[in-house]
Design a protein around this motif. Structure first.
Motif, PDB file in Angstrom:
ATOM      1  N   GLU A 175       0.763  -1.191   0.074  1.00 18.83           N
ATOM      2  CA  GLU A 175      -0.185   0.040   0.078  1.00 18.83           C
ATOM      3  C   GLU A 175       0.905   1.215   0.068  1.00 18.83           C
ATOM      4  OE1 GLU A 175      -3.692   2.134   2.713  1.00 18.83           O
ATOM      5  OE2 GLU A 175      -2.638   0.305   3.321  1.00 18.83           O
ATOM      6  N   GLY A 176       0.319   2.135  -0.724  1.00 25.61           N
ATOM      7  CA  GLY A 176       1.543   3.293  -0.912  1.00 25.61           C
ATOM      8  C   GLY A 176       0.600   4.636  -0.719  1.00 25.61           C
ATOM      9  N   TYR A 177       1.108   5.831  -0.343  1.00 24.02           N
ATOM     10  CA  TYR A 177       0.497   7.008   0.042  1.00 24.02           C
ATOM     11  C   TYR A 177       1.461   7.906  -0.577  1.00 24.02           C
ATOM     12  CZ  TYR A 177      -0.560  11.469   2.237  1.00 24.02           C
ATOM     13  OH  TYR A 177      -0.965  12.784   2.449  1.00 24.02           O
ATOM     14  N   GLY A 178       0.706   8.802  -1.279  1.00 18.56           N
ATOM     15  CA  GLY A 178       1.538   9.869  -2.138  1.00 18.56           C
ATOM     16  C   GLY A 178       0.661  11.083  -2.541  1.00 18.56           C
ATOM     17  N   LEU A 179       1.223  12.132  -2.939  1.00 19.13           N
ATOM     18  CA  LEU A 179       0.308  13.229  -3.578  1.00 19.13           C
ATOM     19  C   LEU A 179       1.200  13.659  -4.874  1.00 19.13           C
ATOM     20  CD1 LEU A 179       1.095  15.498  -0.559  1.00 19.13           C
ATOM     21  CD2 LEU A 179      -1.017  14.400  -1.015  1.00 19.13           C
ATOM     22  N   SER A 180       0.344  14.316  -5.718  1.00 22.67           N
ATOM     23  CA  SER A 180       0.749  14.681  -7.134  1.00 22.67           C
ATOM     24  C   SER A 180       2.029  15.660  -6.827  1.00 22.67           C
ATOM     25  CB  SER A 180      -0.145  15.502  -7.687  1.00 22.67           C
ATOM     26  OG  SER A 180      -1.363  14.966  -8.108  1.00 22.67           O
ATOM     27  N   GLU A 181       2.177  16.477  -5.781  1.00 21.15           N
ATOM     28  CA  GLU A 181       3.235  17.122  -5.525  1.00 21.15           C
ATOM     29  C   GLU A 181       4.582  16.520  -5.137  1.00 21.15           C
ATOM     30  OE1 GLU A 181      -0.373  19.601  -5.050  1.00 21.15           O
ATOM     31  OE2 GLU A 181       0.224  17.572  -4.483  1.00 21.15           O
ATOM     32  N   THR A 182       4.521  15.139  -4.808  1.00 22.61           N
ATOM     33  CA  THR A 182       5.563  14.341  -4.245  1.00 22.61           C
ATOM     34  C   THR A 182       6.096  13.321  -5.329  1.00 22.61           C
ATOM     35  OG1 THR A 182       4.177  12.660  -3.055  1.00 22.61           O
ATOM     36  CG2 THR A 182       5.136  14.471  -1.856  1.00 22.61           C
TER      37      THR A 182
END
Length: 208
Positions: A175-182
């Protein structure tokens, strides 16, 4: 341009050597729409360095689980979403030089048939996709024999869905977590962490 050089010069990717590409790496490569449910329309400006470094970080994190030139990824994700772009294009096509199989609609029976037909080794999805695939658990057990790794992103993965899917397929689900900005991955679970009971790590993504 920069991506073409990455593909043509294996030693740049495999050796992580960027010195000859410093100028190109600072160029804005992608204007990524973002915002989700917050505020108005906006976009993140991502450079070549952002995208390439994030791709290499993901490869390093997953270790030797994935092999160059051997992987086959099946995706029913929206192609304009940065989660899909990263897993399908940046990691599978550009880094692994693997094969990408696209499913235009997330129909669980079509996905399961394609897993068998193409001997798929990687499957990215979201919580809801894994939930509906489990409605066909008997078929899924046979279809998943070639699977090495599954990804979940763009929202929380329910611990019970993760547990049931891993038990049914005998494969790893990270499972991943992220943002467009990262660019976009900020943190991702280790493939081996998922063998432990959910209550050890709670709702964390990655190791504290």
């Amino acid at each position: 341009t920069c991506w073409r050089k990455i593909i043509e010069e294996d030693n740049i990717v495999l050796g992580h050597r960027f010195s000859s590409l410093n100028t190109l790496l600072g160029v804005i490569s992608q204007i990524q729409p973002t915002g989700g449910t917050t505020g108005g329309i906006k976009a993140a400006a991502l450079t070549e360095r952002n995208l390439i470094s994030n791709m290499l970080q993901c490869r390093e994190h997953l270790g030797d689980l994935l092999k160059d030139g051997e992987e086959i990824l099946l995706s029913a994700l929206l192609p304009f979403h940065i989660y899909s772009l990263t897993v399908c294009v940046n990691i599978t096509l550009l880094s692994l030089r693997g094969t990408l199989v696209l499913i235009p609609e997330p129909d669980p029976k079509k996905i399961i048939k394609s897993l068998i037909k193409y001997r798929v080794t990687m499957l990215p999805g979201v919580n809801r996709l894994y939930e509906v695939l489990l409605d066909h658990e008997d078929l899924l057990k046979t279809a998943s024999l070639s699977l090495k790794l599954c990804f979940s992103g763009a929202g929380r993965l329910h611990p019970d869905i993760r547990r049931r899917f891993q038990e049914a397929t005998k494969t790893k689900l990270v499972e991943g977590y992220g943002l467009s900005e990262t660019s976009p991955v900020a943190t991702i679970t280790d493939p081996d962490d998922n063998v432990f009971p959910a209550n050890i790590h709670g709702n964390l993504i990655g190791r504290p």
